[in-house]
Design a protein around this motif. Structure first.
Motif, mmCIF file in Angstrom:
data_model
loop_
_atom_site.group_PDB
_atom_site.id
_atom_site.type_symbol
_atom_site.label_atom_id
_atom_site.label_comp_id
_atom_site.label_asym_id
_atom_site.label_seq_id
_atom_site.Cartn_x
_atom_site.Cartn_y
_atom_site.Cartn_z
ATOM 1 N N GLU A 87 -0.004 -1.861 -1.492
ATOM 2 C CA GLU A 87 0.294 -2.275 -0.117
ATOM 3 C C GLU A 87 0.310 -1.095 0.868
ATOM 4 O OE1 GLU A 87 4.076 -1.809 -2.435
ATOM 5 O OE2 GLU A 87 2.303 -3.014 -2.742
ATOM 6 N N GLU A 88 0.374 0.132 0.360
ATOM 7 C CA GLU A 88 0.399 1.317 1.220
ATOM 8 C C GLU A 88 -0.965 2.002 1.357
ATOM 9 O OE1 GLU A 88 4.737 3.236 0.351
ATOM 10 O OE2 GLU A 88 3.257 3.355 -1.272
ATOM 11 N N TYR A 92 -2.202 4.558 4.431
ATOM 12 C CA TYR A 92 -2.068 6.007 4.260
ATOM 13 C C TYR A 92 -3.286 6.703 3.657
ATOM 14 C CZ TYR A 92 2.811 5.098 5.292
ATOM 15 O OH TYR A 92 3.960 4.703 5.893
ATOM 16 N N MET A 93 -3.920 6.079 2.666
ATOM 17 C CA MET A 93 -5.058 6.729 1.997
ATOM 18 C C MET A 93 -6.126 5.709 1.645
ATOM 19 S SD MET A 93 -3.942 9.798 -0.530
ATOM 20 C CE MET A 93 -5.217 11.028 -0.316
#
Length: 170
Positions: A87-88, A92-93
């Motif tokens: 989910e990140e 972020y990346m």
């Protein structure tokens, strides 16, 4: 080129540098902070610093391409190392498919012309803010067109990294 508007503040030579090709790539119209000396305190701007400044301006496209190309190669491994949850990842990346994808992930913050030189050109560090590590940022140390090291922002200004590379027998 002429290095202009440099100030000696608290033992550090500071100024700005305009890299038009970098501005075009990152969709910005900014002067990038420039530091002479990195982590070493120097009392005067030397001819090698001026020559390296000219080298950066004259070779800005090649330098940018080399940094982004090397980052393209190392980025998948970096994604594994940072280990963001599913989910990140997108925030972020995210996965990148082409060099232009880094426009959204990086912003040039500072360039360091170190006081260590080889073959008539000083080592140069590039410091970027990045979305994947807002605390440590992203740094690259180069000599001419060779990428010496990539990592956190400290890679861009630590003179021992340049000194180690200079002493390598190639």
């Amino acid at each position: 080129m002429l290095m202009q508007n440099f100030e000696f503040i608290n033992g550090i030579w500071k100024g700005k540098i305009e890299l038009k090709i970098w501005n075009d790539f990152f969709n910005q119209d900014e002067m990038i902070d420039l530091n002479i000396g990195g982590d070493l305190k120097i009392t005067e701007i030397k001819e090698i610093h001026k020559l390296t400044y000219d080298y950066i301006v004259c070779n800005q496209e090649k330098l940018l391409n080399n940094i982004i190309d090397e980052l393209m190669k190392k980025y998948p491994k970096m994604q594994e190392e940072y280990g963001y949850e599913l989910e990140e990842i997108e925030e972020y990346m995210p996965n990148v498919n082409k060099s232009e994808d880094f426009k959204k992930l990086l912003t040039p913050k500072r360039i360091y012309i170190l006081d260590i030189e080889k073959e008539g050109v000083a080592y140069v560090g590039f410091h970027f803010s990045c979305v994947w590590d807002e605390e440590h940022d992203f740094g690259v140390m180069i000599h001419k067109e060779k990428i010496v090291k990539m990592g956190g922002a400290e890679v861009a200004f630590l003179s021992w990294i340049a000194q180690d590379d200079k002493e390598k027998i190639e």
